[in-house]
Design a protein around this motif. Structure first.
Motif, short mmCIF file in Angstrom:
data_model
loop_
_atom_site.label_atom_id
_atom_site.label_comp_id
_atom_site.label_asym_id
_atom_site.label_seq_id
_atom_site.Cartn_x
_atom_site.Cartn_y
_atom_site.Cartn_z
N LEU A 28 0.86 -1.18 0.00
CA LEU A 28 0.00 0.00 0.00
C LEU A 28 0.90 1.23 0.00
O LEU A 28 1.78 1.35 0.85
CB LEU A 28 -0.89 0.02 1.25
CG LEU A 28 -1.68 1.31 1.50
CD1 LEU A 28 -2.75 1.51 0.43
CD2 LEU A 28 -2.31 1.31 2.90
N THR A 29 0.71 2.13 -0.94
CA THR A 29 1.52 3.35 -0.97
C THR A 29 0.65 4.59 -0.83
O THR A 29 -0.50 4.62 -1.25
CB THR A 29 2.35 3.48 -2.27
OG1 THR A 29 1.46 3.60 -3.39
CG2 THR A 29 3.28 2.31 -2.46
N GLY A 30 1.26 5.62 -0.22
CA GLY A 30 0.60 6.91 -0.06
C GLY A 30 1.49 8.04 -0.54
O GLY A 30 2.50 7.82 -1.21
N GLN A 109 -2.83 4.91 -2.92
CA GLN A 109 -3.72 6.04 -2.66
C GLN A 109 -3.35 7.23 -3.54
O GLN A 109 -4.03 8.25 -3.52
CB GLN A 109 -3.64 6.43 -1.18
CG GLN A 109 -4.12 5.35 -0.23
CD GLN A 109 -3.72 5.63 1.20
OE1 GLN A 109 -2.57 5.47 1.59
NE2 GLN A 109 -4.67 6.06 2.01
N ASN A 110 -2.26 7.10 -4.28
CA ASN A 110 -1.79 8.20 -5.12
C ASN A 110 -2.53 8.23 -6.46
O ASN A 110 -2.99 7.19 -6.94
CB ASN A 110 -0.28 8.07 -5.36
CG ASN A 110 0.49 8.12 -4.04
OD1 ASN A 110 0.03 8.71 -3.07
ND2 ASN A 110 1.65 7.49 -4.01
N VAL A 111 -2.61 9.40 -7.04
CA VAL A 111 -3.38 9.58 -8.28
C VAL A 111 -2.48 9.99 -9.45
O VAL A 111 -2.96 10.47 -10.48
CB VAL A 111 -4.49 10.64 -8.08
CG1 VAL A 111 -5.49 10.17 -7.04
CG2 VAL A 111 -3.93 12.01 -7.70
N SER A 197 0.15 7.85 6.01
CA SER A 197 0.08 8.22 7.42
C SER A 197 -0.62 7.15 8.25
O SER A 197 -0.51 7.13 9.47
CB SER A 197 -0.68 9.54 7.57
OG SER A 197 -2.02 9.38 7.15
N GLY A 198 -1.38 6.28 7.59
CA GLY A 198 -2.10 5.26 8.33
C GLY A 198 -3.33 5.77 9.04
O GLY A 198 -3.90 5.09 9.89
N THR A 199 -3.78 6.99 8.67
CA THR A 199 -4.94 7.56 9.34
C THR A 199 -6.14 7.70 8.40
O THR A 199 -7.25 7.95 8.87
CB THR A 199 -4.61 8.95 9.90
OG1 THR A 199 -4.15 9.79 8.84
CG2 THR A 199 -3.53 8.86 10.97
N VAL A 200 -5.94 7.60 7.09
CA VAL A 200 -7.04 7.78 6.15
C VAL A 200 -7.75 6.44 5.94
O VAL A 200 -7.19 5.50 5.39
CB VAL A 200 -6.54 8.34 4.79
CG1 VAL A 200 -7.71 8.51 3.83
CG2 VAL A 200 -5.83 9.67 4.99
N ASN A 221 7.76 4.84 6.79
CA ASN A 221 7.56 6.26 6.50
C ASN A 221 8.40 7.09 7.46
O ASN A 221 9.14 6.54 8.28
CB ASN A 221 6.06 6.66 6.56
CG ASN A 221 5.45 6.50 7.93
OD1 ASN A 221 5.97 7.04 8.91
ND2 ASN A 221 4.34 5.78 8.02
N LEU A 222 8.30 8.40 7.34
CA LEU A 222 9.14 9.28 8.15
C LEU A 222 8.51 9.63 9.49
O LEU A 222 9.11 10.35 10.28
CB LEU A 222 9.44 10.57 7.37
CG LEU A 222 10.29 10.39 6.11
CD1 LEU A 222 10.37 11.69 5.32
CD2 LEU A 222 11.69 9.90 6.47
#
Length: 253
Positions: A28-30, A109-111, A197-200, A221-222
């Motif tokens: 899963l990527t954001g 999740q990226n467009v 972020s793991g929050t959406v 992630n950072l």
């Protein structure tokens, strides 16, 4: 320091072994992975003409109904940023992992299409694609539309307004895409959540699903504090550094 030791300082050796023998990997990527290609995330302050706006106030159906020209022009600006971006080492490392794993699924999740540009084959777009356009009224993607002076342009079929084919705040994720993503999480031997972020929700639930069904879960992630407690790994770092190191350690050339 030899290369092997250098990589083991970046990626846990136990994780390398697990990845090398995995049959099913789901990723899963954001926005974090695209940020390394120079694309601002939704949490970054906007610049130039757009600095007085908040993305949450523009990326909604209500905002589009209220001021369609404003929303269309904001997305035109974002499309221009995307058109100038190129895949980074993190994107390319995921392509290499896909080539080594029998069953691989990349959920993003990226467009911005950067995964596809890098060469990823099995990609599920949870939030749509900014390069595509669809009819606001009919919810149908419009291909090969004629250029128009109107802003936003009109649907050639029904005359309704065109909008970007992305998921806005308050809209549902595409049901089939999310169902496929859940199934990939359920069956994963290794599940990566990268630059998100793991929050959406509901995308954030995918890592929990994978963990519940016995996957090794890697959060990269950072924002995370490092944690190495197999089968859960938290790696604080950039995808463009950590993922190539993981690939080199798992499948040395």
């Amino acid at each position: 320091m030899d290369m092997h030791n250098a990589f083991s300082q970046i990626v846990p050796p136990e994780l390398v072994k697990t990845l090398r023998t995995a049959q099913r990997v789901t990723v899963l990527t954001g926005a974090g992975i695209s940020a390394e290609s120079g694309l601002p995330t939704f949490r970054d302050p906007m610049t130039g003409l757009w600095e007085k706006y908040r993305p949450e106030d523009l990326a909604t159906p209500q905002a589009f109904r209220r001021n369609p020209r404003l929303v269309w022009e904001w997305y035109a600006w974002r499309r221009e940023l995307v058109s100038q971006a190129t895949p980074n080492a993190g994107h390319r490392a995921l392509v290499t992992i896909e080539q080594h794993i029998p069953e691989f699924m990349l959920v993003t999740q990226n467009v911005d299409s950067l995964h596809q540009q890098a060469g990823s084959q099995r990609v599920i777009e949870l939030h749509g694609n900014i390069r595509r356009t669809k009819c606001f009224d009919e919810n149908v993607v419009v291909e090969n539309r004629e250029e128009s002076e109107e802003v936003p342009p009109r649907c050639p079929r029904c005359g309704g307004m065109l909008r970007p084919d992305v998921v806005w705040f308050g809209e549902s994720l595409p049901a089939q895409a999310f169902q496929t993503a859940v199934e990939a999480a359920v069956h994963a031997d290794v599940f990566f959540a990268i630059g998100t972020s793991g929050t959406v929700e509901p995308a954030a639930s995918l890592a929990r699903v994978a963990q519940r069904f016995g996957a090794t879960v890697v959060i990269l992630n950072l924002d995370v504090k490092p944690l190495e407690a197999p089968p859960l790994y938290h790696i604080n770092g950039r995808a463009g550094i950590v993922l190539p190191a993981l690939v080199h350690a798992a499948w040395p050339e």
